[in-house]
Scaffold this motif. Structure first.
Motif, PDB file in Angstrom:
ATOM      1  N   GLU A   1       3.963   8.192   6.867  1.00 25.50           N
ATOM      2  CA  GLU A   1       3.615   6.793   7.047  1.00 25.50           C
ATOM      3  C   GLU A   1       4.210   6.063   5.305  1.00 25.50           C
ATOM      4  O   GLU A   1       4.765   5.402   5.485  1.00 25.50           O
ATOM      5  CB  GLU A   1       2.282   6.127   7.823  1.00 25.50           C
ATOM      6  CG  GLU A   1       3.242   5.872   9.728  1.00 25.50           C
ATOM      7  CD  GLU A   1       2.189   5.836  10.652  1.00 25.50           C
ATOM      8  OE1 GLU A   1       0.999   5.580   9.452  1.00 25.50           O
ATOM      9  OE2 GLU A   1       1.889   6.185  11.330  1.00 25.50           O
ATOM     10  N   GLU A   2       3.890   7.046   4.893  1.00 22.82           N
ATOM     11  CA  GLU A   2       3.644   6.987   3.804  1.00 22.82           C
ATOM     12  C   GLU A   2       4.477   6.979   2.392  1.00 22.82           C
ATOM     13  O   GLU A   2       5.510   6.491   1.542  1.00 22.82           O
ATOM     14  CB  GLU A   2       2.574   7.488   2.729  1.00 22.82           C
ATOM     15  CG  GLU A   2       0.677   6.821   2.681  1.00 22.82           C
ATOM     16  CD  GLU A   2       0.039   7.580   2.559  1.00 22.82           C
ATOM     17  OE1 GLU A   2       0.004   8.704   1.491  1.00 22.82           O
ATOM     18  OE2 GLU A   2      -1.623   7.525   3.218  1.00 22.82           O
TER      19      GLU A   2
ATOM     20  N   ASN B   1       1.655  13.015  10.302  1.00 22.60           N
ATOM     21  CA  ASN B   1       1.962  11.312  10.305  1.00 22.60           C
ATOM     22  C   ASN B   1       1.501  10.556   9.870  1.00 22.60           C
ATOM     23  O   ASN B   1       2.483   9.306   8.992  1.00 22.60           O
ATOM     24  CB  ASN B   1       1.775  10.498  12.549  1.00 22.60           C
ATOM     25  CG  ASN B   1       3.245  11.606  12.964  1.00 22.60           C
ATOM     26  OD1 ASN B   1       3.451  10.940  13.071  1.00 22.60           O
ATOM     27  ND2 ASN B   1       2.571  12.484  13.399  1.00 22.60           N
ATOM     28  N   ARG B   2       0.166  10.374   9.593  1.00 19.06           N
ATOM     29  CA  ARG B   2       0.189   9.072   8.718  1.00 19.06           C
ATOM     30  C   ARG B   2       0.603   9.173   6.829  1.00 19.06           C
ATOM     31  O   ARG B   2       1.166   8.408   6.304  1.00 19.06           O
ATOM     32  CB  ARG B   2      -1.771   9.177   8.132  1.00 19.06           C
ATOM     33  CG  ARG B   2      -2.344   8.148   7.528  1.00 19.06           C
ATOM     34  CD  ARG B   2      -3.471   8.838   7.585  1.00 19.06           C
ATOM     35  NE  ARG B   2      -4.346  10.377   7.019  1.00 19.06           N
ATOM     36  CZ  ARG B   2      -4.168  10.056   5.581  1.00 19.06           C
ATOM     37  NH1 ARG B   2      -4.140   8.699   4.504  1.00 19.06           N
ATOM     38  NH2 ARG B   2      -5.006  11.032   5.291  1.00 19.06           N
TER      39      ARG B   2
ATOM     40  N   GLY C   1      10.329   3.574   5.866  1.00 20.17           N
ATOM     41  CA  GLY C   1      10.275   4.782   6.882  1.00 20.17           C
ATOM     42  C   GLY C   1      10.260   6.072   5.548  1.00 20.17           C
ATOM     43  O   GLY C   1      10.072   5.877   4.187  1.00 20.17           O
TER      44      GLY C   1
ATOM     45  N   ASP D   1      16.013   5.186   5.066  1.00 15.92           N
ATOM     46  CA  ASP D   1      15.149   6.793   4.889  1.00 15.92           C
ATOM     47  C   ASP D   1      15.390   7.555   5.617  1.00 15.92           C
ATOM     48  O   ASP D   1      16.941   7.148   6.124  1.00 15.92           O
ATOM     49  CB  ASP D   1      13.796   5.835   6.047  1.00 15.92           C
ATOM     50  CG  ASP D   1      13.976   6.029   7.625  1.00 15.92           C
ATOM     51  OD1 ASP D   1      14.854   6.644   8.480  1.00 15.92           O
ATOM     52  OD2 ASP D   1      14.037   4.837   8.790  1.00 15.92           O
TER      53      ASP D   1
ATOM     54  N   ASN E   1      11.658  -3.690  13.147  1.00 13.98           N
ATOM     55  CA  ASN E   1      10.981  -3.815  11.575  1.00 13.98           C
ATOM     56  C   ASN E   1      11.021  -4.689  10.394  1.00 13.98           C
ATOM     57  O   ASN E   1      11.663  -4.529   9.512  1.00 13.98           O
ATOM     58  CB  ASN E   1       9.963  -2.264  11.197  1.00 13.98           C
ATOM     59  CG  ASN E   1       9.019  -2.225  10.025  1.00 13.98           C
ATOM     60  OD1 ASN E   1       8.412  -3.409   9.919  1.00 13.98           O
ATOM     61  ND2 ASN E   1       8.664  -1.452  10.013  1.00 13.98           N
TER      62      ASN E   1
ATOM     63  N   VAL F   1       7.197  -3.319  14.331  1.00 15.93           N
ATOM     64  CA  VAL F   1       8.237  -1.963  14.625  1.00 15.93           C
ATOM     65  C   VAL F   1       9.573  -2.102  15.126  1.00 15.93           C
ATOM     66  O   VAL F   1       9.680  -3.232  14.994  1.00 15.93           O
ATOM     67  CB  VAL F   1       7.282  -1.098  15.616  1.00 15.93           C
ATOM     68  CG1 VAL F   1       5.543  -0.716  14.961  1.00 15.93           C
ATOM     69  CG2 VAL F   1       7.188  -2.151  16.971  1.00 15.93           C
TER      70      VAL F   1
END
Length: 749
Positions: free
Chosen positions: A240-241, A236-237, A487, A457, A635, A626
Motif C-alpha cells: 500500500e506504500e 500488504n501494508r 498502487g 501501477d 479509487n 477503493v
C-alpha cells in the motif's frame, strides 16, 4: 447489576461525538423510565441522559442496555459513564415505534412503524419474529414489503448473535454487519475458527482487530497461522506504500515488531509461505559504482555487486516478470501496424506550429513500438498528441485512448476531441471475470495511448500489456516529476530508467502558457526555486499565517467567502482543498469537518446519516476510496450526495453526472472530499486548488508533492501557511524510493 454498578436502558436519540480510532462516544439516551434516574428533571422537560464511554458504533434509534456509574462533569453536569454496552430490543410500545422507525429495519419508516405498532402493540416484535404474515393486516404492507421486513429482521437477529461475541473485541456494529453479509450463517464459525480470514475477506477489518479476536480465543502468539497472517499483513501494508517487493532483511524485523516475536520465528514461516506459493522469493543482484575501489586516473569505475533477497506477494512477482516479458516481446517484434504511416512520414509535412521536440515525439511514436512522452505543464504534450492523432486519421490508422481514472479520461476526451476511456473500460473489465481484452483477445488498434501514465501501477500495467498485440504501438504520456501511482510500483520511472523504451522529454514552455504564474511556478518548483506570488488579480497566491489554528480558520474563510466573492468560483464544484497529511488542524480529516460545517451545514429536514463515525448529509462532496467494479466507480472518483433513503438504507451519489446507489453498509468506501490528500488528486484537474503549507507537515513536505498539487490547478492556486514550510517543500527533492525490480529486469539483470 454487579460490582455496585448502575444500569440504565433506552433508545439512542443522537450521537454527539464518536472517535473512530478508540470508539469513545458521547450520546444522548432516552431512558425507558425516569425511575432509573437518580435525579429529577424539571416538569415537562424531556428526559435525555448524556452517556460517555468507549462503545461499539451505535446509531440513533438503537436500544441499549448500559452498565456503569453516574458522574458529574464540571461543565456538562450529570453524565452516565458506560463501562458495558449491550445492544438490545425495546420493551415499550413507544420504544418499539422509535426502534422500527429509526431505519434499523430496512423497509420500515416512521409512518409504517406507527401503523404496525398501533396494530400489534407490545406484541409487535413477537409478531415480526414468529407470525410475520399477520403484517398483511396493516394498511400499505404488501407481500414484497413483508419479505423485506422478514429478511431484515433475520439479519438483525443473526448479527446480534455475532455482535455479542465481537463487542468485547472492539468490533463495530457496522463491521459485524459486513461480516454477516460476507459469511451469512457461517459468520460465528468463521470468526471463531479462522479469524485471520476477516483481514482478506472483509473490507475495513485489519490485522490488529483479527489478531485481538484470535488471541482472545486462546491462539498462541507463536502459532504459525498467526505469524503467516502477520507476514502477509506486513507485505500488504508495504504494498500500500508502493513497494512491489520487500528485502527479506527488512521484512523480518518489521513483521517481528508487529507480532511481538523474535526475528528467527519469522524466517521459518517465510519459508513455509514460499512452499505454499503465497509468496515468491528471488535474489536480485545490483552492480553499484564503488568510487573507493576505482584507481585514481582511471575512467571506468569499479562496480560492487550487491545482493538482496526480495520477497514478493505472488501476484506482484508474476506481474513484474510478466510485464518485463511482454514489453521485451513488443519492443523486439519485427512487424508494425504503423508501417504505412512510417513510410508516409517521409513526405508528410508536420504542422509548422510544432516545435522540433514535438515533431521528434511524433516521429518516435510512429517508428518505435513503445514510446514515452513526458514533460511538465505548458510544454505541449496535448498539442503533440493531437497532431499525432491527426496524422493517423489521415492515413486511416486506428487508435485507442485511455487514462487510469475516469476524471483523467474525461480530460483526455476534452483535450483531443476523441473518445477516451478508463484503462479498465479499455480492457473490458468485468467483475468476477477479469479483463475481457487480454493476450487471447488483444485490443484492435494500431496505436494505444495511455495518458497520465505516471498513475499506472504494476498490476494494471501488466494487464494492459497483455492486451496489446505484438505489432501494435504503445505511447505512454505523463509527467515523470509528479507523484508515482497510488498502487504498488513506479512503472513510468522504471521504464525510463531501464533505457529500453524510446523517451522524448518536452521542456520548452510555450508562450501562451508562460503568462500563467501557475505554469511558471510549477517549473520553478521543479528546479528547486521558490514560487513567485501574485499582486492583484493574478493566479498564484500565498497567505501567510504562523499559528496553525489561525491557518485553518483562514483557509475555511478563503474557500467559503473570499474565492467566491473575488473570483466567482463555486466553493464546492470549482474549488478543491488539497492537504499533505491526514491529521492535525490543517490535515484532511479536520478540514473536512470544518468545511462540511461551513459549506453544507445541517439544515431543517435535510437528510443525514451517521455512518462509520462520520455524518453523511445530502449535498456533501464525497470521494470513493477503493475500486468498486460492480458500481463502475474507482479509487479517487468524486461526487455529491443527491438523495438519502432512510427506509431502504441507501444514498445516491452523482459521479460524473451518473447516479450511483450505495447501501449504508458501503459507506466505508467513501470519505468526505471537501479536502483530500495530494496523492488522491492525481489525474484530476480543478479550476482552483487551495493548500495548507505548514511546518507541522514537514515529513510530507516534498518537491514532487508540492509540484503535483500546483499542477492540478487550471485557473488559481492559493497556498496558506508559512514561507519556511514552502521553502522546506521546494528544497526537499528526496523522492521516496519504492522497491521495484522492473528496470533491473528490463535492462537484462
Amino acid at each position: 447489576m454487579t460490582n455496585n454498578q448502575d444500569e440504565i436502558s433506552g433508545s439512542v436519540e443522537r450521537i454527539t461525538y464518536y472517535n473512530e480510532q478508540n470508539g469513545y462516544t458521547v450520546l444522548r439516551l432516552k431512558p425507558d423510565s425516569r425511575n432509573m434516574l437518580p435525579f429529577r428533571y424539571a416538569s415537562g422537560r424531556e428526559a435525555l441522559i448524556t452517556v460517555v464511554g468507549n462503545l461499539p458504533e451505535v446509531n440513533p434509534g438503537e436500544w441499549l442496555k448500559l452498565r456503569g456509574r453516574w458522574t458529574t462533569h464540571a461543565q456538562h453536569g450529570r453524565q452516565f459513564q458506560a463501562e458495558y454496552c449491550e445492544q438490545s430490543l425495546p420493551a415499550t410500545t413507544e420504544g418499539i415505534k422509535r426502534y422500527l422507525g429509526s431505519g434499523m429495519i430496512r423497509g420500515v419508516g416512521k409512518v409504517m412503524a406507527e401503523r404496525i405498532v398501533n396494530t400489534f402493540g407490545e406484541h409487535t416484535l413477537d409478531v415480526i419474529e414468529e407470525e410475520p404474515e399477520r403484517l398483511r393486516s396493516v394498511l400499505g404492507i404488501g407481500q414484497k414489503r413483508i419479505g423485506q421486513i422478514i429478511k431484515a429482521w433475520e439479519e438483525q437477529r443473526a448479527i446480534k448473535d455475532v455482535m455479542i461475541f465481537l463487542q468485547s473485541h472492539g468490533v463495530s456494529t457496522n463491521l459485524a454487519t459486513k461480516i454477516y453479509k460476507t459469511y451469512g450463517d457461517e459468520s460465528l464459525r468463521v470468526v471463531q475458527q479462522t479469524p485471520y480470514r476477516l483481514v482478506q475477506d472483509v473490507y475495513g477489518i485489519g490485522f490488529k482487530t483479527a489478531d485481538k479476536i484470535a488471541q482472545a480465543l486462546g491462539l498462541g502468539a507463536d502459532d504459525p497461522g498467526r505469524i503467516e497472517a502477520g507476514v502477509a499483513y506486513t507485505l500488504n501494508r508495504l504494498a500500500e506504500e508502493g513497494h512491489v517487493y520487500v528485502p527479506q532483511e527488512e521484512l523480518e524485523p518489521e513483521a517481528a515488531e508487529i507480532l511481538g516475536l523474535a526475528t528467527e520465528q519469522i524466517t521459518a514461516v517465510i519459508n513455509s509461505l514460499e512452499q505454499s506459493d503465497f509468496i515468491k522469493r528471488e535474489t536480485l543482484q545490483y552492480a553499484i559504482p564503488d568510487p573507493q575501489a576505482t584507481p585514481v586516473g582511471e575512467e571506468k569505475p569499479t562496480y560492487e555487486v550487491r545482493e538482496e533477497q526480495a520477497v514478493y506477494l505472488t501476484p506482484f512477482y508474476f506481474s513484474e516478470v510478466g510485464l518485463t516479458r511482454r514489453l521485451q516481446e513488443l519492443i523486439g517484434h519485427p512487424t508494425s501496424r504503423l508501417t504505412t504511416c512510417r513510410r508516409a512520414m517521409k513526405r508528410w509535412q508536420l504542422p509548422t506550429h510544432l516545435a522540433p521536440q514535438q515533431k521528434t515525439a511524433i516521429h518516435t511514436a510512429v517508428s518505435h513500438k513503445v514510446t514515452i512522452l513526458t514533460g511538465g505543464p505548458g510544454t505541449g504534450k496535448t498539442t503533440t498528441l493531437r497532431s499525432l492523432l491527426d496524422l493517423l486519421d489521415q492515413y486511416s490508422h486506428s487508435y485507442a485512448l485511455a487514462s487510469p481514472t475516469g476524471r483523467a479520461a474525461k480530460r483526455l476526451t476534452e483535450a483531443t476531441g476523441r473518445e477516451a476511456k478508463t484503462v479498465h473500460r479499455l480492457l473490458a473489465f468485468n467483475p468476477g471475470e477479469g479483463f475481457g481484452q487480454n493476450e487471447y483477445n488483444p485490443i484492435d488498434a494500431d496505436l494505444i495511448v495511455i495518458d497520465e501514465a505516471s498513475m499506472l501501477d504494476l498490476i494494471l500495467a501488466y494487464n494492459l500489456l497483455k492486451a496489446i498485440g505484438p505489432d501494435s504501438h504503445l505511447l505512454l504520456v505523463g509527467d515523470i516529476d509528479q507523484l508515482p501511482s497510488v498502487g504498488a510500483g513506479d512503472v513510468l520511472r522504471d521504464l525510463i530508467d531501464s533505457g529500453k523504451t524510446a523517451v522524448v522529454r518536452l521542456d520548452t514552455i510555450f508562450r501562451q502558457a508562460a503568462d500563467s504564474l501557475i505554469i511558471q511556478n510549477a517549473h520553478r518548483i521543479n528546479r528547486g526555486q521558490m514560487p513567485q506570488t501574485s499582486d492583484g488579480l493574478g493566479d498564484f497566491y500565498l497567505f501567510i499565517k504562523n499559528d496553525i489554528n489561525e491557518t485553518a480558520d483562514l483557509l475555511v474563510d478563503i474557500v467559503q467567502n473570499r474565492i467566491p466573492h473575488k473570483f466567482g468560483l463555486h466553493p464546492l464544484d470549482q474549488v478543491q482543498v488539497l492537504a499533505p497529511m491526514y491529521n492535525g488542524s490543517v490535515g484532511v480529516a479536520n478540514l473536512n469537518e470544518r468545511l462540511q460545517q461551513a459549506l453544507n451545514p445541517p439544515q431543517g429536514r435535510k437528510p443525514e446519516k451517521r455512518l462509520g463515525g462520520r455524518v453523511f448529509r445530502v449535498g456533501d462532496k464525497v470521494m470513493q476510496t477503493v475500486n468498486n467494479y460492480d458500481k463502475n466507480v474507482y479509487n479517487g472518483d468524486i461526487g455529491r450526495i443527491t438523495a438519502m433513503d432512510q427506509i431502504q438504507q441507501t444514498m445516491t451519489i452523482s459521479i460524473d453526472g451518473q447516479p450511483v446507489v450505495y447501501d449504508f453498509l458501503e459507506a466505508d468506501e467513501l470519505v468526505h472530499a471537501y479536502a483530500i490528500s495530494v496523492h488522491k488528486s492525481q489525474g484530476a484537474e480543478y479550476p482552483c486548488v487551495v493548500m495548507p503549507v505548514v511546518t507541522q507537515h514537514y515529513m510530507m513536505l516534498q518537491r514532487n508533492l508540492l509540484y503535483t498539487a500546483v499542477t492540478r490547478a487550471k485557473k488559481l492556486v492559493i497556498l496558506v501557511g508559512t514561507r519556511r514550510a514552502l521553502h522546506i517543500a521546494v528544497s526537499n527533492n528526496k523522492v521516496s524510493q519504492r522497491y521495484s525490480a522492473l528496470d533491473w529486469r528490463l535492462s537484462g539483470k
